[in-house]
Design an enzyme around this catalytic site. Structure first.
Site, PDB file in Angstrom:
ATOM      1  N   TYR A  48      49.977  34.838  53.917  1.00  0.00           N
ATOM      2  CA  TYR A  48      48.690  34.716  54.615  1.00  0.00           C
ATOM      3  C   TYR A  48      48.869  34.731  56.127  1.00  0.00           C
ATOM      4  CZ  TYR A  48      46.249  33.483  50.245  1.00  0.00           C
ATOM      5  OH  TYR A  48      45.696  33.493  48.985  1.00  0.00           O
ATOM      6  N   SER A 153      48.722  33.731  39.347  1.00  0.00           N
ATOM      7  CA  SER A 153      47.501  34.178  40.000  1.00  0.00           C
ATOM      8  C   SER A 153      47.256  35.631  39.626  1.00  0.00           C
ATOM      9  CB  SER A 153      47.637  34.021  41.522  1.00  0.00           C
ATOM     10  OG  SER A 153      46.461  34.398  42.193  1.00  0.00           O
ATOM     11  N   ASN A 154      46.042  35.924  39.196  1.00  0.00           N
ATOM     12  CA  ASN A 154      45.638  37.297  38.855  1.00  0.00           C
ATOM     13  C   ASN A 154      46.374  37.861  37.648  1.00  0.00           C
ATOM     14  OD1 ASN A 154      43.924  37.552  41.328  1.00  0.00           O
ATOM     15  ND2 ASN A 154      45.913  37.388  42.341  1.00  0.00           N
ATOM     16  N   CYS A 209      34.630  33.605  45.404  1.00  0.00           N
ATOM     17  CA  CYS A 209      33.439  33.164  44.676  1.00  0.00           C
ATOM     18  C   CYS A 209      32.154  33.782  45.220  1.00  0.00           C
ATOM     19  CB  CYS A 209      33.329  31.641  44.725  1.00  0.00           C
ATOM     20  SG  CYS A 209      34.728  30.781  43.974  1.00  0.00           S
ATOM     21  N   LEU A 210      32.113  34.010  46.516  1.00  0.00           N
ATOM     22  CA  LEU A 210      30.922  34.590  47.145  1.00  0.00           C
ATOM     23  C   LEU A 210      31.055  36.106  47.305  1.00  0.00           C
ATOM     24  CD1 LEU A 210      30.299  31.893  49.922  1.00  0.00           C
ATOM     25  CD2 LEU A 210      29.551  31.903  47.528  1.00  0.00           C
ATOM     26  N   GLY A 212      33.311  37.776  48.831  1.00  0.00           N
ATOM     27  CA  GLY A 212      33.671  38.155  50.195  1.00  0.00           C
ATOM     28  C   GLY A 212      32.460  38.289  51.102  1.00  0.00           C
ATOM     29  N   GLY A 213      31.377  37.600  50.733  1.00  0.00           N
ATOM     30  CA  GLY A 213      30.138  37.677  51.513  1.00  0.00           C
ATOM     31  C   GLY A 213      29.223  38.805  51.084  1.00  0.00           C
ATOM     32  N   SER A 263      36.628  28.637  54.079  1.00  0.00           N
ATOM     33  CA  SER A 263      35.929  28.498  55.361  1.00  0.00           C
ATOM     34  C   SER A 263      36.518  27.346  56.164  1.00  0.00           C
ATOM     35  CB  SER A 263      34.432  28.251  55.133  1.00  0.00           C
ATOM     36  OG  SER A 263      33.761  28.041  56.369  1.00  0.00           O
TER      37      SER A 263
END
Length: 298
Positions: A48, A153-154, A209-210, A212-213, A263
């Site tokens: 990251y 993960s994934n 969850c969103l 990516g907007g 966030s």
């Protein structure tokens, strides 16, 4: 098989930490704000922020080492991107070899300013993964006390089963599968991934969850349908924030996924956590499912 690793209801995600341009004091304040709100599980990955985010977090943690005992640190490894800082790599690739996993953990521990990870995840499925090598690396890390729990993960259900088959004789159980879950991407609801989590009583982690907007601002047909349905449900629950309805929709899943909040803004974090007060009935839940797919259930 059961999940022995306890996560907070929401998980703090730090994949964009480097882009927030926070001072060390602001980073420390963010960690403390998360903890005050009951978010004790912190999600990282070695890559990251072009390998900067863990170090930024660890630097802040070094200002107040007593916080370490109050949180659970997660990191992920297994991806080798061709960053500018890694000129020896000319192509993005995966590496789940024993040596790479051990080295990755050592580097993450140094960057995060800690002597152990509460949970280590293989970041992405690797077609060249030797499950025996990964299992022995995990056992070594467990015996050394450097990693307390392990997950993926994934991973698909078969990839999960393969690795677990090698870990079971070593007395290790995978405790999570971190996968994308949102009303815009319901693949894990229907491909067996969340069924497997429920079967083995392990708790999945939910990223993106969103969407990516995209759900909030996107103009494609699915996003437009979803916003209309989400606003209708939001109105009945006296909220204007459709992200709360999205989190409540995910919370209704019987495998009880733990959403990652990506966030650094306190208001968004508080809003996400407040969604725990919202319970959707089945018709509300399926109205969102229908908006996502564009058709009714069969």
């Amino acid at each position: 098989m059961s999940n022995q690793f306890e996560m907070s209801d929401f998980i703090a995600g730090f994949w964009r930490l480097a882009s927030w341009d926070y001072s060390i004091q602001q980073r420390l304040a963010l960690i403390e704000q998360y903890l005050e709100l009951g978010v004790t599980t912190m999600d990282h990955a070695d890559i990251y922020g072009q390998m900067q985010c863990e170090a930024l977090f660890g630097e802040a943690l070094s200002l107040k080492p007593s916080l370490r005992s109050k949180l659970q640190l997660i990191s992920k490894c297994g991806i080798k991107p061709a960053f500018d800082s890694t000129p020896e790599r000319y192509v993005n690739h995966y590496d789940t070899s024993r040596d790479h996993l051990l080295n990755s953990v050592e580097n993450s521990l140094t960057r995060l300013n800690t002597d152990h990870l509460d949970l280590l995840l293989i970041h992405r499925p690797d077609p060249l993964m030797n499950a025996d090598d990964v299992a022995h690396a995990f056992k070594h890390l467990q015996q050394s006390g450097k990693v307390l729990n392990f997950g993926v993960s994934n991973f698909s259900t078969t990839q999960f089963e393969l690795l677990q088959s090698r870990l079971t004789p070593l007395g290790i159980q995978l405790v999570t599968n971190q996968v994308e879950i949102s009303p815009a991407n319901m693949t894990s609801l229907h491909d067996g991934t969340l069924d497997q989590c429920q079967q083995y009583r392990i708790t999945p982690m939910a990223w993106f969850c969103l969407g990516g907007g995209e759900i909030i601002t996107g103009q494609n047909a699915q996003a437009v349908r979803l916003r209309k349905a989400l606003h209708r449900v939001a109105d009945s629950h006296q909220t204007q924030d459709i992200s709360q309805i999205i989190y409540a929709w995910i919370a209704a899943l019987p495998s009880k996924p733990k959403p990652i909040i990506g966030s650094g803004k306190l208001q968004r974090i508080q809003s996400a956590i407040k969604s725990k007060e919202i319970k959707l009935d089945k018709q509300e839940w399926f109205s969102i499912w229908e908006a996502s797919t564009g058709h009714s259930v069969p």
